[in-house]
Design a protein around this motif. Structure first.
Motif, mmCIF file in Angstrom:
data_model
loop_
_atom_site.group_PDB
_atom_site.id
_atom_site.type_symbol
_atom_site.label_atom_id
_atom_site.label_comp_id
_atom_site.label_asym_id
_atom_site.label_seq_id
_atom_site.Cartn_x
_atom_site.Cartn_y
_atom_site.Cartn_z
ATOM 1 N N SER A 70 -10.950 15.329 2.869
ATOM 2 C CA SER A 70 -12.273 14.816 3.245
ATOM 3 C C SER A 70 -12.575 13.484 2.579
ATOM 4 N N ASN A 71 -11.892 13.175 1.498
ATOM 5 C CA ASN A 71 -12.127 11.918 0.789
ATOM 6 C C ASN A 71 -11.083 10.859 1.106
ATOM 7 N N SER A 72 -10.254 11.092 2.131
ATOM 8 C CA SER A 72 -9.082 10.246 2.349
ATOM 9 C C SER A 72 -9.433 8.811 2.713
ATOM 10 N N ILE A 73 -10.483 8.586 3.509
ATOM 11 C CA ILE A 73 -10.815 7.222 3.940
ATOM 12 C C ILE A 73 -11.239 6.376 2.739
ATOM 13 N N ALA A 74 -12.184 6.903 1.945
ATOM 14 C CA ALA A 74 -12.632 6.170 0.765
ATOM 15 C C ALA A 74 -11.480 5.984 -0.213
ATOM 16 N N TYR A 75 -10.680 7.026 -0.377
ATOM 17 C CA TYR A 75 -9.547 6.991 -1.314
ATOM 18 C C TYR A 75 -8.580 5.870 -0.973
ATOM 19 N N HIS A 76 -8.151 5.791 0.277
ATOM 20 C CA HIS A 76 -7.145 4.800 0.656
ATOM 21 C C HIS A 76 -7.732 3.388 0.731
ATOM 22 N N PHE A 77 -8.986 3.251 1.134
ATOM 23 C CA PHE A 77 -9.609 1.927 1.202
ATOM 24 C C PHE A 77 -9.699 1.304 -0.183
ATOM 25 N N VAL A 78 -10.175 2.069 -1.145
ATOM 26 C CA VAL A 78 -10.350 1.543 -2.497
ATOM 27 C C VAL A 78 -8.996 1.241 -3.130
ATOM 28 N N ARG A 79 -8.025 2.115 -2.927
ATOM 29 C CA ARG A 79 -6.702 1.914 -3.520
ATOM 30 C C ARG A 79 -5.982 0.717 -2.905
ATOM 31 N N GLU A 80 -6.169 0.492 -1.605
ATOM 32 C CA GLU A 80 -5.532 -0.656 -0.968
ATOM 33 C C GLU A 80 -6.040 -1.956 -1.576
ATOM 34 N N GLY A 81 -7.360 -2.047 -1.790
ATOM 35 C CA GLY A 81 -7.921 -3.246 -2.416
ATOM 36 C C GLY A 81 -7.448 -3.430 -3.844
ATOM 37 N N SER A 82 -7.261 -2.324 -4.561
ATOM 38 C CA SER A 82 -6.733 -2.414 -5.923
ATOM 39 C C SER A 82 -5.298 -2.922 -5.906
ATOM 40 N N ALA A 83 -4.499 -2.436 -4.949
ATOM 41 C CA ALA A 83 -3.105 -2.874 -4.847
ATOM 42 C C ALA A 83 -3.016 -4.355 -4.505
ATOM 43 N N ARG A 84 -3.952 -4.848 -3.698
ATOM 44 C CA ARG A 84 -3.969 -6.265 -3.322
ATOM 45 C C ARG A 84 -4.631 -7.140 -4.377
ATOM 46 N N ASP A 85 -5.135 -6.532 -5.427
ATOM 47 C CA ASP A 85 -5.824 -7.244 -6.503
ATOM 48 C C ASP A 85 -7.098 -7.931 -6.015
ATOM 49 N N GLU A 86 -7.750 -7.332 -5.031
ATOM 50 C CA GLU A 86 -9.073 -7.813 -4.621
ATOM 51 C C GLU A 86 -10.109 -7.422 -5.668
ATOM 52 N N TRP A 87 -9.923 -6.266 -6.259
ATOM 53 C CA TRP A 87 -10.808 -5.812 -7.326
ATOM 54 C C TRP A 87 -10.009 -5.005 -8.335
#
Length: 207
Positions: free
Chosen positions: A154-171
Motif C-alpha cells: 500500500s505504500n509502494s508509490i510513495a516508497y519508490h518515488f522518494v527513493r528514486e529522487g534520493s538515488a538521483r540526488d535530487e534530495w
C-alpha cells in the motif's frame, strides 16, 4: 499580541551540517540505473550562485477523529527564507504512522521536484540537492538505504518515488528530533509554550 510580526525574506546562508546528509551508493539497488537528476533541455543559462534549498516534513497519524485520516505538514526554505508551507489532510487512511509519514514525504518531494524545475526555467542555479529533515526513523532509513526492501504494498508509490529522487540526488534526507522539527507546527494545534514559540520564531520575525 505581536502586531509587528512579519515574514522576512532572509537571504543569508543557512547553517546546515551537510555531513549528516551522506550520499549513498545506489548501484546495487533497483535504482542503480536511475542516473542523475534530469535537467530541462530548454532551460536558460543559469546565472548567480543559486540558493540552498531545505525543508522540514512531518505527519500527524490519524489526526481526524471522524475519518482517521492523517495530516501532512511541510515547510520549504530557500536559504533562511520560508517560501512555501502546507498543512493538508491526506487523501487515504493509513494504518500506521510509517505510512502517513511516507505519504507526507512524498507530497513534500513532489513539490521540491517541481520547485527545482521552476527555478531552473527562470535561470536560477540549483547546484545542490535539497536537504530534507524528518522525525520518523523508519521512513528515513527506507528512503535513503539502497538495500531497503518494501514490506507494505500500500505504500509502494510513495516508497519508490522518494527513493528514486534520493538515488538521483535530487534530495537528501536526515533525521531531526521532533522537538526541533518546525513542520510539527503544521500538523496539529500546539499549545502555547517554549516549543511553539521556538517554531514560530523560525518563520516569523518580531521586528
Amino acid at each position: 499580541k505581536n502586531h509587528n510580526s512579519e515574514l522576512v525574506f532572509d537571504p543569508s546562508d543557512p547553517d546546515i551540517d551537510k555531513s549528516l546528509f551522506e550520499r549513498k551508493d545506489w548501484t546495487s539497488s533497483e535504482f542503480g540505473l536511475a542516473g542523475e537528476e534530469e535537467i530541462p533541455a530548454n532551460a536558460p543559462e543559469a546565472r548567480g550562485q543559486g540558493f540552498t534549498m531545505s525543508g522540514y516534513v512531518d505527519a500527524d497519524h490519524a489526526t481526524d477523529s471522524m475519518t482517521r485520516k492523517s495530516r501532512t505538514g511541510f515547510i520549504i526554505y530557500l536559504n533562511n527564507a520560508p517560501i512555501y508551507w502546507l498543512s493538508r489532510k491526506q487523501l487515504s487512511v493509513e494504518s500506521s504512522s510509517f505510512g502517513s509519514e511516507f505519504c507526507a514525504m512524498k507530497q513534500c518531494t513532489e513539490y521540491v521536484r517541481g520547485l527545482r524545475y521552476k527555478l531552473r526555467m527562470m535561470g536560477i542555479a540549483v547546484p545542490e540537492p535539497t536537504y530534507l529533515f524528518g522525525d520518523n526513523q523508519s521512513v528515513l532509513y527506507n528512503a535513503t538505504c539502497p538495500d531497503s526492501m518494501l514490506k507494505k504494498k500500500s505504500n509502494s508509490i510513495a516508497y519508490h518515488f522518494v527513493r528514486e529522487g534520493s538515488a538521483r540526488d535530487e534530495w537528501r534526507i536526515t533525521y531531526i528530533n521532533t522537538h526541533l522539527n518546525v513542520a510539527d507546527l503544521l500538523t496539529k494545534p500546539l499549545p502555547a509554550g517554549e516549543k511553539r514559540m521556538r517554531f514560530i520564531r523560525m518563520i516569523i520575525h518580531h521586528l
